[in-house]
Motif scaffolding. Structure first.
Motif, mmCIF file in Angstrom:
data_model
loop_
_atom_site.group_PDB
_atom_site.id
_atom_site.type_symbol
_atom_site.label_atom_id
_atom_site.label_comp_id
_atom_site.label_asym_id
_atom_site.label_seq_id
_atom_site.Cartn_x
_atom_site.Cartn_y
_atom_site.Cartn_z
ATOM 1 N N SER A 2 0.884 -1.198 0.035
ATOM 2 C CA SER A 2 0.112 -0.061 0.019
ATOM 3 C C SER A 2 0.925 1.335 0.013
ATOM 4 O O SER A 2 0.584 2.168 -0.594
ATOM 5 C CB SER A 2 -1.233 -0.004 1.306
ATOM 6 N N GLY A 3 2.070 1.298 0.871
ATOM 7 C CA GLY A 3 2.911 2.416 0.777
ATOM 8 C C GLY A 3 3.471 2.619 -0.637
ATOM 9 O O GLY A 3 3.801 3.823 -0.901
ATOM 10 N N MET A 5 2.399 1.889 -3.480
ATOM 11 C CA MET A 5 1.343 2.475 -4.556
ATOM 12 C C MET A 5 0.944 3.780 -4.120
ATOM 13 O O MET A 5 0.946 4.534 -5.137
ATOM 14 C CB MET A 5 0.025 1.448 -4.250
ATOM 15 N N LYS A 6 0.839 4.209 -2.712
ATOM 16 C CA LYS A 6 0.913 5.793 -2.734
ATOM 17 C C LYS A 6 1.850 6.339 -2.949
ATOM 18 O O LYS A 6 1.799 7.540 -3.766
ATOM 19 C CB LYS A 6 0.427 5.933 -1.040
ATOM 20 N N ARG A 7 3.036 5.938 -2.820
ATOM 21 C CA ARG A 7 4.408 6.567 -3.341
ATOM 22 C C ARG A 7 4.374 6.885 -4.808
ATOM 23 O O ARG A 7 4.583 7.614 -5.328
ATOM 24 C CB ARG A 7 5.480 5.800 -2.899
ATOM 25 N N MET A 8 3.781 5.706 -5.279
ATOM 26 C CA MET A 8 3.907 5.847 -6.818
ATOM 27 C C MET A 8 2.868 6.748 -7.507
ATOM 28 O O MET A 8 2.783 7.551 -8.369
ATOM 29 C CB MET A 8 3.642 4.224 -7.645
ATOM 30 N N GLY A 9 1.755 6.766 -6.957
ATOM 31 C CA GLY A 9 0.670 7.691 -7.206
ATOM 32 C C GLY A 9 1.184 9.152 -7.009
ATOM 33 O O GLY A 9 0.918 9.985 -7.620
#
Length: 267
Positions: A2-3, A5-9
């Motif tokens: 999840s972390g 994915m948030k960073r990639m977003g």
């Protein structure tokens, strides 16, 4: 996960925002905003026109009802004049019904007239805002264009300054090389003058002259040595020194005569 994915977003949004900033032209954005304001002003004007049309339609209906009311009133009078009270009562009854419709239409007319005035005032205010925005938009666009031109000129001057800096370095290297060549040429001239280097120009002394100079230099050294010995020994007579000088001269002449006809092997 999840972390990650948030960073990639977040990275994607940052990259997209940066790309949009590069692609965005403030002048185009201002023109688009002005176009939207014009469309809104056009809608308000269309609304004013619709309300005015409705008001005008009510006015026509009111005029028709008032005309019918006047006609019924005249018919009632004529019926009473002819002794037909029943006809007069019918005419007045119809007139009363028309008067109620006229009253309702007048209320609607007043409402529409008020709405029309409000929309007309709103359209005037919006027109003033649009005109002010257009003036401000053109001013901002002119300022932005001037700043953009100044930036390009400054970048051009920066490039010229860098090129001139490179040219200055090249000039400095050329001056250093020139000074080095001049110093080398001067050193070679000094070495040639001192005899440390062979002169290939053909102006140097030949071997005979060099030998004569060597013998002459040796005689001078011998004379100087005898003079110094005489001074150290208590100073012999000047005739002894001169005699030694004459003997040295006779010896030099003999050597010169012996070498006056040098033989050279044929190559």
């Amino acid at each position: 996960m999840s972390g990650v994915m948030k960073r990639m977003g977040m990275i994607f949004r940052a990259k997209a925002n940066k790309a949009l900033d590069r692609a965005e032209d403030p002048r185009e954005t201002l023109d688009y905003s002005y176009q939207k304001q014009l469309e809104l002003l056009q809608k308000v004007r269309r609304g004013v026109a619709d309300v005015a049309t409705s008001r005008k339609r009510l006015e026509l209906q009111l005029n028709g009802l008032q005309s019918q009311s006047s006609k019924l009133e005249d018919q009632g009078r004529k019926a009473l004049a002819l002794g037909r009270e029943d006809l007069a009562r019918e005419a007045l009854s119809r007139r009363a019904s028309l008067q109620q419709q006229v009253s309702d239409l007048e209320t609607q007319h007043q409402t529409l007239q008020g709405e029309e005035e409000k929309l007309t005032l709103a359209a005037q205010r919006l027109q003033a805002k649009v005109d002010a925005f257009r003036t401000k938009k053109e001013t901002i666009k002119a300022t932005y264009t001037a700043a953009q031109a100044q930036t390009r000129i400054a970048e051009s001057f920066s490039g010229i300054s860098e090129e001139m800096s490179d040219v200055g370095v090249a000039i400095q290297r050329a001056e250093d090389k020139t000074a080095q060549l001049q110093a080398r040429a001067g050193a070679i001239d000094e070495l040639l003058a001192s005899g440390a280097l062979d002169d290939q120009s053909g102006l140097a002394k030949d071997d005979i002259q060099s030998e004569l100079d060597r013998l002459s230099g040796g005689t001078d050294v011998e004379l100087e040595l005898q003079r110094m010995k005489a001074e150290l020994a208590g100073g012999p007579s000047q005739q002894a020194i001169e005699g030694g000088q004459q003997d040295a001269q006779h010896g030099q002449n003999g050597q010169n005569q012996g070498q006056s006809h040098p033989k050279f092997d044929k190559q």
